[in-house]
Structures are given as C-alpha cells and as structure tokens.
Enzyme design. Structure first.
Site, PDB file in Angstrom:
ATOM      1  N   HIS A   1       0.824  -1.221   0.000  1.00  0.00           N
ATOM      2  CA  HIS A   1       0.000   0.000   0.000  1.00  0.00           C
ATOM      3  C   HIS A   1       0.856   1.268   0.000  1.00  0.00           C
ATOM      4  CE1 HIS A   1      -3.568   2.261   0.114  1.00  0.00           C
ATOM      5  NE2 HIS A   1      -4.287   1.483   0.896  1.00  0.00           N
TER       6      HIS A   1
ATOM      7  N   SER B   1     -26.031   9.303  -1.615  1.00  0.00           N
ATOM      8  CA  SER B   1     -25.500   8.463  -2.688  1.00  0.00           C
ATOM      9  C   SER B   1     -25.567   6.995  -2.286  1.00  0.00           C
ATOM     10  CB  SER B   1     -24.055   8.840  -2.983  1.00  0.00           C
ATOM     11  OG  SER B   1     -23.225   8.525  -1.871  1.00  0.00           O
TER      12      SER B   1
ATOM     13  N   ASP C   1     -11.210  -8.652 -17.872  1.00  0.00           N
ATOM     14  CA  ASP C   1     -11.471  -9.849 -18.687  1.00  0.00           C
ATOM     15  C   ASP C   1     -10.216 -10.182 -19.488  1.00  0.00           C
ATOM     16  OD1 ASP C   1     -12.290 -11.783 -20.474  1.00  0.00           O
ATOM     17  OD2 ASP C   1     -14.117 -10.747 -21.079  1.00  0.00           O
TER      18      ASP C   1
END
Length: 465
Positions: free
Chosen positions: A172, A290, A411
């Site tokens: 990170h 939201s 994909d």
C-alpha cells in the site's frame, strides 16, 4: 456455513516475470520518490485481492490451461510490466536515506507462483459464509527485509475442470486500489491483444511532482515519523526497530473469522433512501444520499448492532480518491497513492435503536460533504493518522475497494471474473465494496466477522433489504 476445510494447494512453479528485454526503457533504471500520500500508508498491511474466473469444460483441463492459458497470461504480464516498471522493482530504504523510495533496476521482476488445488471452486467463489483462512493459500506473499520490500506479488491457481483465480498482493505504500485495478485491466487488455500498446486510459502517469503538499508541513516526513515513533511515544531503540521495510506476517483475527458477501440492489437503495427521508433527522439539513453513503451507513449500523454490547467506541470511515480534487487535478491514470481518509469516532449505543441508520447516514454524509471543496479534502491533515495511535479497544469499520473501480471489468479473454474478493479485510476490520458483478448497478459488500456476529449481521441486514 459449509464444514470448515483447509484449502490445500500444490505449488507447480515459482518464477519471476520480467519486462521484455528488447525495448530500451526496460534496460533503464527507474526511481520514484514517495509522496505524503504514500508515506501515510507506510505500516498498513498489504492489500490482497483475489479474482476468480470460471472456465468451460474444454478450457479448464490442466493440459489446456498449462499449454494455452498460462503461457498467454505470463506473456501479457511481461508486456504489462513494460508499462509499469516500478511494479517490477522494490521499495528501498538505504541507511543514508531519510525515507524509502521505489527503485526498478534492469532484470527486476514480479514474483509469480503457479499452483493447483482441488478445493471447491463454486463454494469459494460464492457469497456464502466460509472460514476466512480458506482463501489465504490462494494469495502470494510480498518478499521483504530490513531495507527492501517487493511491491507486487502474483499467484495463479488452477481449479482443474472448473476455473482459475489470480491473487494479487500489493504494497500500500507504493500504490492505491485505483492503481492496482488499472494494472489488472492493463494486463487483461494486453492478454486480448497482439501488440504491446496500451490505450491512454490504461497508460500510467508517473510524474510525482504533480502531487503538491497543500499544508506546508512536509507531510511526507511527518507521516513517516509518526509511524516510526508511534506518534511520539516510542523510545529511541523502538524508533530504530521501526525503521524497517520488513512486512509483518501476523494474521490478526483472521483465524477466528468467517467471511461472506452481501448484495444491495437498486431497489434496495430506493427503500433505504425512503427510510432516511421519513426520519426526523433528515429534516434538519440536506443529506448526501449516494449509494456509497447508504451502503456504508447501513452496513455499519448492522455491524454495530451485531455485537449487541453497546458500551464501546466505534471508528468508522472511508478512503476517498483525490485525483480530481487536487489543484491542479491529477490525471486519473496517476501511478501511486492519491487519496485521503475520513474517520469518525462514535458511541455504539447511539446506533442501537431504530434511528441508528439515519444517524449513520448523517455521519457519513457529513464526511462525504468535505470532498466538495479542495480545502475540505485536506482538513486536519496533520492529525489524520492520530486515531490509529491513540485509540484503545474499539470496533473498526472502514472501507476497502470502491464501487467505482470496475474490478469486474478485468477480462483476460475467458470472460469477466465470477467473483472478486479483498482477502486482506480479515486482518484490518474493513469491509470491501465493489460494483455488483451482474451489472445491475448495485453494490456488493464483503465482510469478515466472528461466526456469531456474522449470523446476527446477516439477520439484521436482510431484515430491511
């Protein structure tokens, strides 16, 4: 919950994938300095993501996988690293350097483990409740020492006659979730192409000079020193001990946890929004309603209630991407960390009654509203890390991932992922968020809790959804 079973994997290959040697830039040393947005995450555990891909009967045999799919994955990975050279390098911290930096040198590469398992693919890639540790053997580990740490590690595991998964572990300090997701999409894109060029929306932007410290406090060193000194409480021997890139292998609470995934559909958001608007608190001010706010508020409320005992503090919050919120704005393809966190410490007792959800919405809404101004993004920047060092026993509810990352868009040519997990949430008390895999514009949430808490959470969650 299915009967607990340990996932057994057979390691078939441990190798290192390097960028292609032919292009001139792969023979060039690359060094990147860490910004304040990077050093903020210095001691945070690596982020582990797992992408499951289902194959049909003809493509999932070991023979086909090893002769067709695996070579293609390796080749496209090499091509992708050509565009992401720092990922093939390491974090370095020489004794004469005030802070670590990223360094790629020719012949560096990413560790790749190839494995095979007879574990139940359908169960592990489902939403059901399973032991958290079952996914750990599918994840690679970063290599680290006192003065060096790898930035990325990958593992490809075949489930014969079912599918495969890709485990990606990322440091990170070097990159955030958006950068990791962009790398996965770049790899997938090149796996579908016959050339090595990337479209502009997948081409990383490396110029660190664009990240400006807006405070004048030298936040990069401030955050690093806070980590080294535990915010000023460490002795000199402890500081020396903490000045290391060695990554902890502590699994935390993971051995005692189960994990599951829950879906919130578009029609559920409508019900949740109406529930808030009917409450008294919504009349006091304009709320930000939201899908993200509703999801975090609803899940956090159910998690708080699932622990029953209410005499405790709760820290909940989230990480927000700042690329479009800086002045000047940072390109969306910026490589590295470009985010900030917002947290709030609250009393569990305040969320136990029927108004708990509305209160949680207000708390999250107030934090989100700070993103509306550039000054709000870095409000209290000097103290952002302070809660980590000064809180006692507390329930942590933070967010890993984002519904905006489009993780299900990776994909490689054999279909979209049938499931994406953030495995590392079982170490840090976070929940994961992603867009619904079915394209319904919903949100899926992953959790890792103790078994009795997960059962209570599930009951509470389904009660109003």
């Amino acid at each position: 919950m299915a009967e607990a079973a340990s996932t057994q994997v057979k390691i078939l290959e441990s190798t290192r994938i390097k960028p292609p040697p032919d292009p001139p830039n792969s023979a060039t040393e690359v060094s990147l300095q860490l910004t304040f947005a990077d050093t903020f995450w210095f001691k945070i555990a690596p982020v582990e993501r797992l992408f499951f891909y289902q194959l049909d009967n003809s493509t999932s045999t070991p023979a086909y996988f090893n002769s067709e799919i695996l070579p293609k994955l390796k080749h496209s990975l090499s091509l992708s690293l050509l565009h992401h050279l720092p990922l093939a390098g390491n974090l370095k911290w020489p004794s004469d350097s005030p802070k670590p930096f990223i360094l790629y040198t020719p012949n560096d590469g990413v560790s790749l483990t190839v494995a095979e398992t007879n574990a139940d693919f359908d169960r592990l890639s489902s939403n059901g409740i399973d032991e958290a540790l079952e996914l750990h053997p599918l994840m690679p580990q970063l290599i680290s020492s006192y003065d060096s740490a790898s930035i990325l590690a990958l593992q490809i595991t075949l489930f014969p006659n079912k599918g495969f998964c890709i485990g990606i572990t990322a440091h990170h300090t070097a990159l955030d979730g958006k950068t990791t997701t962009m790398f996965m999409k770049s790899w997938a894109y090149l796996c579908n192409q016959e050339n090595s060029a990337l479209p502009i929306e997948l081409t990383p932007f490396f110029d660190r000079n664009i990240i400006k410290d807006p405070t004048g406090f030298d936040l990069d060193m401030l955050y690093l020193n806070q980590w080294l000194t535990n915010d000023g409480s460490a002795s000199e021997p402890e500081i020396t001990k903490n000045k290391t890139l060695k990554i902890s292998t502590d699994e935390g609470e993971a051995p005692n946890l189960v994990r599951a995934t829950f879906d919130i559909r578009p029609e559920d958001f409508k019900k949740l929004r109406e529930r808030v608007l009917l409450s008294k608190s919504s009349e006091e001010e304009q709320l930000h309603l939201s899908k993200f706010v509703l999801t975090l508020a609803y899940v956090a409320t159910c998690m708080i209630k699932a622990r029953v005992e209410n005499n405790r503090d709760v820290l909940f919050g989230f990480t927000a991407d700042c690329r479009s919120r800086l002045d000047p704005p940072v390109p969306q393809t910026y490589f590295g960390n470009c985010n900030t966190i917002f947290t709030k410490i609250v009393k569990a007792a305040d969320f136990m009654d029927e108004n708990g959800f509305a209160l949680a919405v207000k708390q999250v809404s107030d934090m989100v509203k700070k993103l509306e101004t550039r000054s709000g993004v870095f409000e209290g920047a000097k103290e952002k890390l302070t809660p980590i060092f000064h809180i006692g026993p507390i329930q942590l509810i933070t967010v890993a991932g984002s519904p905006h990352f489009d993780v299900y868009g990776s994909d490689f040519g054999w279909g979209r992922p049938c499931k994406v997990e953030i495995v590392s949430i079982d170490k840090n008390g976070a929940i994961s968020m992603a867009e619904s895999r079915d394209g319904s514009r919903g949100i899926e949430v992953g959790l890792a809790l103790k078994k009795h808490e997960m059962e209570r959470f599930s009951s509470l969650f389904l009660k109003n959804i």
